[in-house]
Scaffold this motif. Structure first.
Motif, short mmCIF file in Angstrom:
data_model
loop_
_atom_site.label_atom_id
_atom_site.label_comp_id
_atom_site.label_asym_id
_atom_site.label_seq_id
_atom_site.Cartn_x
_atom_site.Cartn_y
_atom_site.Cartn_z
N MET A 1 -9.22 16.62 -3.15
CA MET A 1 -8.49 15.45 -2.67
C MET A 1 -7.63 14.92 -3.82
O MET A 1 -8.08 14.77 -4.93
N GLN A 2 -6.38 14.64 -3.52
CA GLN A 2 -5.43 14.16 -4.50
C GLN A 2 -5.57 12.65 -4.68
O GLN A 2 -5.63 11.90 -3.71
N SER A 3 -5.63 12.20 -5.93
CA SER A 3 -5.72 10.77 -6.21
C SER A 3 -4.39 10.09 -5.92
O SER A 3 -3.33 10.70 -6.05
N LEU A 4 -4.46 8.82 -5.58
CA LEU A 4 -3.24 8.06 -5.35
C LEU A 4 -2.62 7.67 -6.70
O LEU A 4 -3.32 7.46 -7.68
N THR A 5 -1.31 7.55 -6.70
CA THR A 5 -0.60 7.10 -7.89
C THR A 5 -0.63 5.58 -7.94
O THR A 5 -0.92 4.91 -6.93
N SER A 6 -0.29 5.02 -9.09
CA SER A 6 -0.24 3.56 -9.21
C SER A 6 0.81 2.99 -8.26
O SER A 6 0.62 1.90 -7.70
N GLU A 7 1.91 3.72 -8.03
CA GLU A 7 2.93 3.27 -7.09
C GLU A 7 2.40 3.24 -5.66
O GLU A 7 2.72 2.33 -4.88
N MET A 41 -6.88 -2.44 2.94
CA MET A 41 -6.63 -1.02 3.14
C MET A 41 -7.64 -0.29 2.26
O MET A 41 -7.64 -0.47 1.04
N LEU A 42 -8.48 0.53 2.87
CA LEU A 42 -9.59 1.14 2.16
C LEU A 42 -9.58 2.66 2.28
O LEU A 42 -9.15 3.22 3.29
N CYS A 43 -10.12 3.32 1.26
CA CYS A 43 -10.41 4.76 1.29
C CYS A 43 -9.17 5.62 1.56
O CYS A 43 -9.27 6.65 2.22
N PHE A 44 -8.02 5.24 1.04
CA PHE A 44 -6.80 6.01 1.31
C PHE A 44 -6.73 7.25 0.45
O PHE A 44 -7.17 7.27 -0.70
N GLN A 45 -6.17 8.29 1.04
CA GLN A 45 -5.93 9.55 0.35
C GLN A 45 -4.65 10.17 0.89
O GLN A 45 -4.19 9.83 1.97
N VAL A 46 -4.08 11.04 0.09
CA VAL A 46 -2.86 11.73 0.51
C VAL A 46 -3.25 12.82 1.50
O VAL A 46 -4.18 13.58 1.27
N LEU A 51 -0.23 8.68 3.75
CA LEU A 51 -1.48 8.21 3.16
C LEU A 51 -2.39 7.87 4.33
O LEU A 51 -1.98 7.17 5.25
N CYS A 52 -3.59 8.39 4.31
CA CYS A 52 -4.52 8.19 5.42
C CYS A 52 -5.74 7.43 4.90
O CYS A 52 -6.30 7.78 3.86
N GLY A 53 -6.13 6.40 5.63
CA GLY A 53 -7.30 5.62 5.24
C GLY A 53 -7.74 4.71 6.37
O GLY A 53 -7.48 4.99 7.55
N VAL A 54 -8.38 3.61 6.00
CA VAL A 54 -8.93 2.68 6.98
C VAL A 54 -8.34 1.29 6.75
O VAL A 54 -8.26 0.81 5.62
N LEU A 55 -7.91 0.67 7.84
CA LEU A 55 -7.42 -0.70 7.83
C LEU A 55 -8.54 -1.60 8.34
O LEU A 55 -9.00 -1.44 9.47
#
Length: 140
Positions: A1-7, A41-46, A51-55
């Motif tokens: 799983m790819q980490s999110l960038t600061s942006e 916005m929680l648990c987001f991943q590329v 970006l997919c996660g939970v709202l």
């Protein structure tokens, strides 16, 4: 799983705040509102080009897809079935303005049993894993 960038984290934080501002009155007036919950916005991943996660909101937990790159928003309320690793989900476009929008699929519409944000975070992690993990078993 790819980490999110600061942006990407910053973009999610801005979207969270804009989403909260846009829906704040509706959340406060909803009889389903859990006052212990907030917008997050929680648990987001590329995943592919989103970006997919939970709202998390005071009234629901939803799978959310946020464009990872600048894209023209769909029409507000547009519906689309989307294939994710965990299955096919019905998403609805939520357009706040020309630059602020997401796809949302409500997964849980009753948060009355949740007593803390920590509990909501654990549930969000569980739901994110279910949505983003393939239900198919790989053959050896």
């Amino acid at each position: 799983m790819q980490s999110l960038t600061s942006e990407q984290y910053l973009a999610l934080a801005k979207l969270t705040e804009r989403y909260r501002q846009h829906h704040d009155r509706d959340f406060k007036l909803s009889p389903r509102r859990n006052p212990q919950m907030t917008v997050d916005m929680l648990c987001f991943q590329v995943w592919e080009d989103v970006l997919c996660g939970v709202l998390l909101t005071p009234i629901a937990l939803s799978a959310a897809l946020v464009p990872a790159i600048s894209m023209t928003p769909p029409a507000h309320g547009e519906q689309r079935l989307m294939d994710l690793p965990g299955g096919r989900y019905p998403f609805v476009a939520e357009v706040i303005d020309s630059e602020t929008w997401l796809w949302r699929c409500e997964l849980l519409d009753d948060l009355s049993d949740l007593t803390s944000l920590e509990e909501a975070n654990r549930l969000a992690q569980y739901l994110a894993n279910r949505v983003m993990t393939s239900s198919k078993r790989e053959e050896p």
